[in-house]
Design a protein around this motif. Structure first.
Motif, PDB file in Angstrom:
ATOM      1  N   PRO A 180      32.932  63.455 -24.265  1.00  0.00           N
ATOM      2  CA  PRO A 180      34.067  62.537 -24.077  1.00  0.00           C
ATOM      3  C   PRO A 180      34.198  62.171 -22.607  1.00  0.00           C
ATOM      4  O   PRO A 180      33.708  62.892 -21.738  1.00  0.00           O
ATOM      5  CB  PRO A 180      35.267  63.361 -24.551  1.00  0.00           C
ATOM      6  N   ARG A 181      34.859  61.096 -22.339  1.00  0.00           N
ATOM      7  CA  ARG A 181      34.995  60.606 -20.967  1.00  0.00           C
ATOM      8  C   ARG A 181      35.628  61.678 -20.077  1.00  0.00           C
ATOM      9  O   ARG A 181      36.664  62.238 -20.400  1.00  0.00           O
ATOM     10  CB  ARG A 181      35.846  59.347 -20.964  1.00  0.00           C
ATOM     11  N   SER A 182      34.985  61.944 -18.952  1.00  0.00           N
ATOM     12  CA  SER A 182      35.488  62.949 -18.018  1.00  0.00           C
ATOM     13  C   SER A 182      36.624  62.384 -17.185  1.00  0.00           C
ATOM     14  O   SER A 182      36.653  61.199 -16.865  1.00  0.00           O
ATOM     15  CB  SER A 182      34.367  63.411 -17.086  1.00  0.00           C
ATOM     16  N   ILE A 183      37.541  63.276 -16.846  1.00  0.00           N
ATOM     17  CA  ILE A 183      38.644  62.926 -15.956  1.00  0.00           C
ATOM     18  C   ILE A 183      38.614  63.926 -14.801  1.00  0.00           C
ATOM     19  O   ILE A 183      37.886  64.913 -14.841  1.00  0.00           O
ATOM     20  CB  ILE A 183      40.003  62.947 -16.686  1.00  0.00           C
ATOM     21  N   GLY A 184      39.397  63.680 -13.791  1.00  0.00           N
ATOM     22  CA  GLY A 184      39.457  64.582 -12.654  1.00  0.00           C
ATOM     23  C   GLY A 184      40.177  65.873 -13.002  1.00  0.00           C
ATOM     24  O   GLY A 184      40.972  65.937 -13.943  1.00  0.00           O
ATOM     25  N   ALA A 185      39.913  66.913 -12.233  1.00  0.00           N
ATOM     26  CA  ALA A 185      40.504  68.227 -12.495  1.00  0.00           C
ATOM     27  C   ALA A 185      42.023  68.196 -12.398  1.00  0.00           C
ATOM     28  O   ALA A 185      42.713  68.768 -13.250  1.00  0.00           O
ATOM     29  CB  ALA A 185      39.931  69.252 -11.528  1.00  0.00           C
ATOM     30  N   GLN A 186      42.532  67.516 -11.399  1.00  0.00           N
ATOM     31  CA  GLN A 186      43.988  67.465 -11.240  1.00  0.00           C
ATOM     32  C   GLN A 186      44.643  66.719 -12.403  1.00  0.00           C
ATOM     33  O   GLN A 186      45.667  67.151 -12.928  1.00  0.00           O
ATOM     34  CB  GLN A 186      44.353  66.817  -9.911  1.00  0.00           C
ATOM     35  N   GLU A 187      44.041  65.624 -12.816  1.00  0.00           N
ATOM     36  CA  GLU A 187      44.570  64.866 -13.952  1.00  0.00           C
ATOM     37  C   GLU A 187      44.482  65.687 -15.240  1.00  0.00           C
ATOM     38  O   GLU A 187      45.402  65.696 -16.052  1.00  0.00           O
ATOM     39  CB  GLU A 187      43.821  63.542 -14.113  1.00  0.00           C
ATOM     40  N   ALA A 191      35.403  73.294  -7.527  1.00  0.00           N
ATOM     41  CA  ALA A 191      36.131  74.344  -6.806  1.00  0.00           C
ATOM     42  C   ALA A 191      36.920  75.225  -7.774  1.00  0.00           C
ATOM     43  O   ALA A 191      36.976  76.451  -7.609  1.00  0.00           O
ATOM     44  CB  ALA A 191      37.057  73.723  -5.766  1.00  0.00           C
ATOM     45  N   ALA A 192      37.510  74.623  -8.791  1.00  0.00           N
ATOM     46  CA  ALA A 192      38.265  75.393  -9.795  1.00  0.00           C
ATOM     47  C   ALA A 192      37.340  76.339 -10.557  1.00  0.00           C
ATOM     48  O   ALA A 192      37.698  77.485 -10.835  1.00  0.00           O
ATOM     49  CB  ALA A 192      38.983  74.452 -10.752  1.00  0.00           C
ATOM     50  N   VAL A 193      36.138  75.865 -10.879  1.00  0.00           N
ATOM     51  CA  VAL A 193      35.173  76.709 -11.590  1.00  0.00           C
ATOM     52  C   VAL A 193      34.706  77.856 -10.693  1.00  0.00           C
ATOM     53  O   VAL A 193      34.608  79.003 -11.137  1.00  0.00           O
ATOM     54  CB  VAL A 193      33.975  75.865 -12.090  1.00  0.00           C
ATOM     55  N   ARG A 194      34.431  77.560  -9.428  1.00  0.00           N
ATOM     56  CA  ARG A 194      34.023  78.623  -8.500  1.00  0.00           C
ATOM     57  C   ARG A 194      35.129  79.665  -8.335  1.00  0.00           C
ATOM     58  O   ARG A 194      34.857  80.865  -8.277  1.00  0.00           O
ATOM     59  CB  ARG A 194      33.633  78.031  -7.148  1.00  0.00           C
ATOM     60  N   ALA A 238      37.297  80.528 -10.537  1.00  0.00           N
ATOM     61  CA  ALA A 238      37.418  81.306 -11.775  1.00  0.00           C
ATOM     62  C   ALA A 238      36.221  82.212 -12.028  1.00  0.00           C
ATOM     63  O   ALA A 238      36.322  83.156 -12.817  1.00  0.00           O
ATOM     64  CB  ALA A 238      37.592  80.352 -12.959  1.00  0.00           C
ATOM     65  N   ASN A 239      35.085  81.948 -11.382  1.00  0.00           N
ATOM     66  CA  ASN A 239      33.846  82.661 -11.675  1.00  0.00           C
ATOM     67  C   ASN A 239      33.221  83.326 -10.450  1.00  0.00           C
ATOM     68  O   ASN A 239      32.005  83.285 -10.282  1.00  0.00           O
ATOM     69  CB  ASN A 239      32.835  81.700 -12.318  1.00  0.00           C
ATOM     70  N   ASP A 240      34.030  83.906  -9.606  1.00  0.00           N
ATOM     71  CA  ASP A 240      33.539  84.655  -8.438  1.00  0.00           C
ATOM     72  C   ASP A 240      32.584  83.852  -7.563  1.00  0.00           C
ATOM     73  O   ASP A 240      31.557  84.360  -7.112  1.00  0.00           O
ATOM     74  CB  ASP A 240      32.857  85.954  -8.881  1.00  0.00           C
ATOM     75  N   GLY A 241      32.883  82.580  -7.360  1.00  0.00           N
ATOM     76  CA  GLY A 241      32.072  81.736  -6.489  1.00  0.00           C
ATOM     77  C   GLY A 241      30.921  81.028  -7.171  1.00  0.00           C
ATOM     78  O   GLY A 241      30.219  80.247  -6.537  1.00  0.00           O
ATOM     79  N   ASN A 242      30.701  81.280  -8.445  1.00  0.00           N
ATOM     80  CA  ASN A 242      29.612  80.631  -9.184  1.00  0.00           C
ATOM     81  C   ASN A 242      30.129  79.419  -9.948  1.00  0.00           C
ATOM     82  O   ASN A 242      31.253  79.417 -10.434  1.00  0.00           O
ATOM     83  CB  ASN A 242      28.984  81.617 -10.183  1.00  0.00           C
ATOM     84  N   GLU A 243      29.276  78.419 -10.079  1.00  0.00           N
ATOM     85  CA  GLU A 243      29.636  77.234 -10.864  1.00  0.00           C
ATOM     86  C   GLU A 243      29.136  77.402 -12.302  1.00  0.00           C
ATOM     87  O   GLU A 243      28.338  76.623 -12.791  1.00  0.00           O
ATOM     88  CB  GLU A 243      29.069  75.973 -10.226  1.00  0.00           C
ATOM     89  N   THR A 244      29.621  78.425 -12.971  1.00  0.00           N
ATOM     90  CA  THR A 244      29.212  78.730 -14.334  1.00  0.00           C
ATOM     91  C   THR A 244      30.011  77.872 -15.305  1.00  0.00           C
ATOM     92  O   THR A 244      31.243  77.926 -15.320  1.00  0.00           O
ATOM     93  CB  THR A 244      29.436  80.224 -14.645  1.00  0.00           C
ATOM     94  N   VAL A 245      29.300  77.100 -16.094  1.00  0.00           N
ATOM     95  CA  VAL A 245      29.935  76.240 -17.082  1.00  0.00           C
ATOM     96  C   VAL A 245      29.316  76.494 -18.451  1.00  0.00           C
ATOM     97  O   VAL A 245      28.184  76.977 -18.521  1.00  0.00           O
ATOM     98  CB  VAL A 245      29.800  74.749 -16.695  1.00  0.00           C
ATOM     99  N   PRO A 246      29.997  76.195 -19.521  1.00  0.00           N
ATOM    100  CA  PRO A 246      31.354  75.658 -19.568  1.00  0.00           C
ATOM    101  C   PRO A 246      32.388  76.738 -19.232  1.00  0.00           C
ATOM    102  O   PRO A 246      32.241  77.882 -19.626  1.00  0.00           O
ATOM    103  CB  PRO A 246      31.504  75.204 -21.009  1.00  0.00           C
ATOM    104  N   THR A 247      33.381  76.319 -18.504  1.00  0.00           N
ATOM    105  CA  THR A 247      34.538  77.166 -18.239  1.00  0.00           C
ATOM    106  C   THR A 247      35.728  76.467 -18.864  1.00  0.00           C
ATOM    107  O   THR A 247      36.020  75.321 -18.541  1.00  0.00           O
ATOM    108  CB  THR A 247      34.749  77.369 -16.729  1.00  0.00           C
ATOM    109  N   LEU A 248      36.385  77.154 -19.769  1.00  0.00           N
ATOM    110  CA  LEU A 248      37.512  76.605 -20.510  1.00  0.00           C
ATOM    111  C   LEU A 248      38.789  77.214 -19.950  1.00  0.00           C
ATOM    112  O   LEU A 248      38.842  78.434 -19.750  1.00  0.00           O
ATOM    113  CB  LEU A 248      37.354  76.961 -21.986  1.00  0.00           C
ATOM    114  N   VAL A 249      39.779  76.403 -19.686  1.00  0.00           N
ATOM    115  CA  VAL A 249      41.058  76.901 -19.192  1.00  0.00           C
ATOM    116  C   VAL A 249      42.116  76.611 -20.246  1.00  0.00           C
ATOM    117  O   VAL A 249      42.368  75.460 -20.593  1.00  0.00           O
ATOM    118  CB  VAL A 249      41.442  76.248 -17.846  1.00  0.00           C
ATOM    119  N   ILE A 250      42.681  77.708 -20.770  1.00  0.00           N
ATOM    120  CA  ILE A 250      43.743  77.604 -21.772  1.00  0.00           C
ATOM    121  C   ILE A 250      44.969  78.306 -21.203  1.00  0.00           C
ATOM    122  O   ILE A 250      44.897  79.489 -20.857  1.00  0.00           O
ATOM    123  CB  ILE A 250      43.337  78.268 -23.106  1.00  0.00           C
ATOM    124  N   ALA A 251      46.061  77.585 -21.112  1.00  0.00           N
ATOM    125  CA  ALA A 251      47.325  78.131 -20.609  1.00  0.00           C
ATOM    126  C   ALA A 251      47.141  78.814 -19.253  1.00  0.00           C
ATOM    127  O   ALA A 251      47.676  79.884 -18.996  1.00  0.00           O
ATOM    128  CB  ALA A 251      47.931  79.103 -21.626  1.00  0.00           C
TER     129      ALA A 251
END
Length: 145
Positions: free
Chosen positions: A51-58, A107-110, A112-125
């Motif tokens: 799906p269309r990506s949006i910015g992290a803040q949005e 930056a949000a992924v790093r 959450a993952n000790d400086g690594n850009e590990t994806v997918p990272t899901l943020v719930i609540a």
């Protein structure tokens, strides 16, 4: 933006070269089948299936408003592709952030993952979950609906 298309373009280019060689050797049927396989592989690795990506803040703003999870992903990631395909239509209920297009998302992924850009990272609540099982994600979507 161009970075997301490098792998798909390389796949199509390689498929074209191999297919041209096979056609010149007199195997047009094999060439077309192989080229088709390369094109499908390129499509799966392109940003088109997400799906269309949006910015992290949005995404975080929308998630706070509607309670839907945010998924941080990047093109070419096999785990992201697995999550997207296994979620099917439910994937549209998530907010998708391409970390290659959004430095704040990376930056949000790093964070959450000790400086690594590990994806997918899901943020719930507000809680990050790295490389979650697609069935677990679907259960979370059902529970929040």
């Amino acid at each position: 933006m161009m970075r997301a298309w490098i792998l798909p373009l390389l796949l199509v280019l390689c498929g074209s070269v191999v297919a041209t060689g096979l056609v010149s050797k007199g195997s047009p049927g094999t060439a077309s089948a192989l080229l088709s396989a390369f094109v499908v592989l390129a499509g799966v690795n392109s940003p088109l299936i997400f799906p269309r990506s949006i910015g992290a803040q949005e995404a975080q703003r929308r998630s706070a408003a509607d309670g839907r999870p945010v998924v941080f992903w990047r093109p070419g990631c096999t785990f992201c592709i697995r999550l997207r395909i296994r979620l099917g239509r439910d994937a549209r209920r998530l907010h998708w952030v391409d970390i290659w297009r959004d430095p704040a998302g990376a930056a949000a992924v790093r964070a959450a993952n000790d400086g690594n850009e590990t994806v997918p990272t899901l943020v719930i609540a507000g809680r990050p979950h790295t490389n979650p099982d697609p069935e677990w994600v679907r259960a979370q979507l059902t529970a929040s609906a």
